[in-house]
Each structure stands twice: as structure tokens, then as C-alpha cells.
Motif scaffolding. Sequence first.
Motif, PDB file in Angstrom:
ATOM      1  N   ALA A 155       0.862  -1.182   0.000  1.00 52.98           N
ATOM      2  CA  ALA A 155       0.000   0.000   0.000  1.00 52.98           C
ATOM      3  C   ALA A 155       0.902   1.236   0.000  1.00 52.98           C
ATOM      4  O   ALA A 155       1.742   1.384   0.891  1.00 52.98           O
ATOM      5  CB  ALA A 155      -0.910   0.004   1.220  1.00 52.98           C
ATOM      6  N   GLU A 157       1.252   5.223   0.311  1.00 51.72           N
ATOM      7  CA  GLU A 157       0.640   6.457   0.800  1.00 51.72           C
ATOM      8  C   GLU A 157       1.407   7.625   0.175  1.00 51.72           C
ATOM      9  O   GLU A 157       2.591   7.824   0.448  1.00 51.72           O
ATOM     10  CB  GLU A 157       0.730   6.527   2.323  1.00 51.72           C
ATOM     11  CG  GLU A 157       0.132   7.782   2.930  1.00 51.72           C
ATOM     12  CD  GLU A 157       0.396   7.869   4.421  1.00 51.72           C
ATOM     13  OE1 GLU A 157      -0.272   8.674   5.088  1.00 51.72           O
ATOM     14  OE2 GLU A 157       1.280   7.132   4.923  1.00 51.72           O
ATOM     15  N   TYR A 165       3.735   0.394   2.658  1.00 51.23           N
ATOM     16  CA  TYR A 165       3.414  -0.558   3.723  1.00 51.23           C
ATOM     17  C   TYR A 165       3.334  -1.939   3.080  1.00 51.23           C
ATOM     18  O   TYR A 165       2.408  -2.215   2.309  1.00 51.23           O
ATOM     19  CB  TYR A 165       2.105  -0.162   4.395  1.00 51.23           C
ATOM     20  CG  TYR A 165       2.156   1.241   4.965  1.00 51.23           C
ATOM     21  CD1 TYR A 165       2.526   1.467   6.291  1.00 51.23           C
ATOM     22  CD2 TYR A 165       1.872   2.350   4.171  1.00 51.23           C
ATOM     23  CE1 TYR A 165       2.596   2.751   6.816  1.00 51.23           C
ATOM     24  CE2 TYR A 165       1.941   3.644   4.685  1.00 51.23           C
ATOM     25  CZ  TYR A 165       2.306   3.840   5.999  1.00 51.23           C
ATOM     26  OH  TYR A 165       2.385   5.121   6.507  1.00 51.23           O
ATOM     27  N   ASP A 177      -5.844  -8.490   4.919  1.00 48.27           N
ATOM     28  CA  ASP A 177      -6.484  -7.270   4.449  1.00 48.27           C
ATOM     29  C   ASP A 177      -5.429  -6.171   4.406  1.00 48.27           C
ATOM     30  O   ASP A 177      -4.531  -6.120   5.248  1.00 48.27           O
ATOM     31  CB  ASP A 177      -7.632  -6.870   5.373  1.00 48.27           C
ATOM     32  CG  ASP A 177      -8.820  -7.816   5.275  1.00 48.27           C
ATOM     33  OD1 ASP A 177      -8.826  -8.656   4.347  1.00 48.27           O
ATOM     34  OD2 ASP A 177      -9.726  -7.727   6.110  1.00 48.27           O
ATOM     35  N   GLU A 179      -4.242  -1.944   3.633  1.00 53.94           N
ATOM     36  CA  GLU A 179      -4.643  -0.547   3.634  1.00 53.94           C
ATOM     37  C   GLU A 179      -4.803  -0.028   2.197  1.00 53.94           C
ATOM     38  O   GLU A 179      -4.029  -0.391   1.317  1.00 53.94           O
ATOM     39  CB  GLU A 179      -3.607   0.330   4.334  1.00 53.94           C
ATOM     40  CG  GLU A 179      -3.332  -0.040   5.784  1.00 53.94           C
ATOM     41  CD  GLU A 179      -2.180  -1.017   5.940  1.00 53.94           C
ATOM     42  OE1 GLU A 179      -1.870  -1.742   4.962  1.00 53.94           O
ATOM     43  OE2 GLU A 179      -1.597  -1.062   7.039  1.00 53.94           O
ATOM     44  N   PHE A 181      -5.008   3.812   0.966  1.00 55.54           N
ATOM     45  CA  PHE A 181      -5.022   5.210   1.392  1.00 55.54           C
ATOM     46  C   PHE A 181      -5.888   6.023   0.445  1.00 55.54           C
ATOM     47  O   PHE A 181      -5.814   5.890  -0.775  1.00 55.54           O
ATOM     48  CB  PHE A 181      -3.596   5.762   1.458  1.00 55.54           C
ATOM     49  CG  PHE A 181      -2.836   5.232   2.642  1.00 55.54           C
ATOM     50  CD1 PHE A 181      -2.908   5.890   3.866  1.00 55.54           C
ATOM     51  CD2 PHE A 181      -2.095   4.068   2.545  1.00 55.54           C
ATOM     52  CE1 PHE A 181      -2.245   5.389   4.983  1.00 55.54           C
ATOM     53  CE2 PHE A 181      -1.432   3.558   3.655  1.00 55.54           C
ATOM     54  CZ  PHE A 181      -1.510   4.217   4.873  1.00 55.54           C
ATOM     55  N   CYS A 187      -7.064   5.897   5.611  1.00 56.70           N
ATOM     56  CA  CYS A 187      -7.181   4.723   4.754  1.00 56.70           C
ATOM     57  C   CYS A 187      -8.400   3.895   5.138  1.00 56.70           C
ATOM     58  O   CYS A 187      -8.992   4.075   6.204  1.00 56.70           O
ATOM     59  CB  CYS A 187      -5.920   3.860   4.839  1.00 56.70           C
ATOM     60  SG  CYS A 187      -5.664   3.067   6.458  1.00 56.70           S
ATOM     61  N   MET A 189      -9.564  -0.434   4.941  1.00 61.10           N
ATOM     62  CA  MET A 189      -8.979  -1.754   4.783  1.00 61.10           C
ATOM     63  C   MET A 189      -9.690  -2.488   3.641  1.00 61.10           C
ATOM     64  O   MET A 189     -10.924  -2.517   3.582  1.00 61.10           O
ATOM     65  CB  MET A 189      -9.081  -2.555   6.079  1.00 61.10           C
ATOM     66  CG  MET A 189      -8.346  -1.920   7.257  1.00 61.10           C
ATOM     67  SD  MET A 189      -6.583  -1.620   6.936  1.00 61.10           S
ATOM     68  CE  MET A 189      -5.966  -3.317   6.844  1.00 61.10           C
TER      69      MET A 189
END
Length: 216
Positions: A155, A157, A165, A177, A179, A181, A187, A189
Motif C-alpha cells: 500500500a 501512501e 506498507y 487485508d 490498507e 489510502f 485509509c 482496509m
Amino acid sequence: MPMHDWTTVPDGIVHVFHHGWVSALCDALNASTFTPNLYALPERVADDSSDVAKAPSEAEFYRRKKSAIAIRHVSGDRVVAMIEIVSPGNKASKNGVRAFVNNACELLEARSHLLIVDPFPPGPRDPGGVHGLIWDEVTDTEFRPPADKPFTLVAYESDLITRAYVQNIAVGDALPDMELFLEPNGCVMVPLEATYTAAFDVQPRRWRDVLQPPRR
């Protein structure tokens, strides 16, 4: 449901599952308390690679047909985030990989957030997976997934700096699951495991039997 080894089936079967998973993800996001100002829709991603032959291979054909999920804001229907599931076609050639990486970097430069699911191991064109290539472009930092968990979920950001991430998994692991953003420090899920299972359960039994790992 455990992650399957998608290298064991033809690219066309992967594409059918990919399409179903994208649809299940859109349905789950739109049916949830996502936010009244955002919506998710499947979206074809432009492929500006120049190595597609007049009579494309199967992998090249499915590269042309790849799709993603765009998260749009009702104000002007602008894209605020994207979800991409890597397909075999994305890794079929040097130019195909480069097109995928360039598109991801352009999204991050435009301050759009991004979630990438790469369910294929690194290869000679992407020794760190597609995230390794993206991360090298964005931060000039090398990334290599663990040898025993070669699939990368990441993920991004996008803010004044880009943060990643990362989760790594292997065949047989459940999908976490992840994130997604929608704004810096904000964010939702994404239910990867539930939607993966929903898409897999409606695939033809012939290919489910090929993909299901043996019982331990």
C-alpha cells in the motif's frame, strides 16, 4: 483460503480469475461504508509498451486486457487511489514491466494513492518484484522480498514523501487485508481474503482442482 500458485495454469485462466477478483473487490468496497463521496469501478490501464507484436502471444494479449480499480471522488470523478493486481502479462516482457512501473510512478507523482497485489514471484525482469522496481524509482532504495515469501502486497501512501506498507506472502498463506489510502493518514482496509475466496469459489472446478494445494 490459501494463496494458490497461479503459475500452474494458463494465462487465460488467470485473466478470468483476475476479472472476477476485480469485480468482487469493487462490489465489496461499494457495498461497505466506504464513504459517500467515493466509489470504485474497474478501469482499463493504458499500456504504452511498444513490444506487442502484430500476432501477440497469449501473455501479451492478456497484458492488453489488464484492468485495475479506480477509486474516484464524486467531485469531478477524479481518481484519488488505484488498486492493481499484477497479471502474467505485466511481466511478459521488459517493456511490459516498464509500462506497469511507469504507470505506478506517474500515479504516485500525481499524489494518487496505490495498492498493488503481486501474486507472482520475482523474475529476471523484476528481481525484487514490481514493488522493487517502483521503490527503486521512487526512493533509489533496493527492495527484495524474502525468498520464502516471494509475493508482495504493498500500500503506497502518497504525500510530500511516498510511504510503502509491505506484506509478503507465499503459496498456502492467507491473504491479509491491506490498507488503501484515500488521503494522507487516512485509509480503509481492503478485504483481499474475502474477495479472493469469493472469486475463486466460482471458477470452473477443472481449474480449482489444479490450483488447490494438497491437504496436509
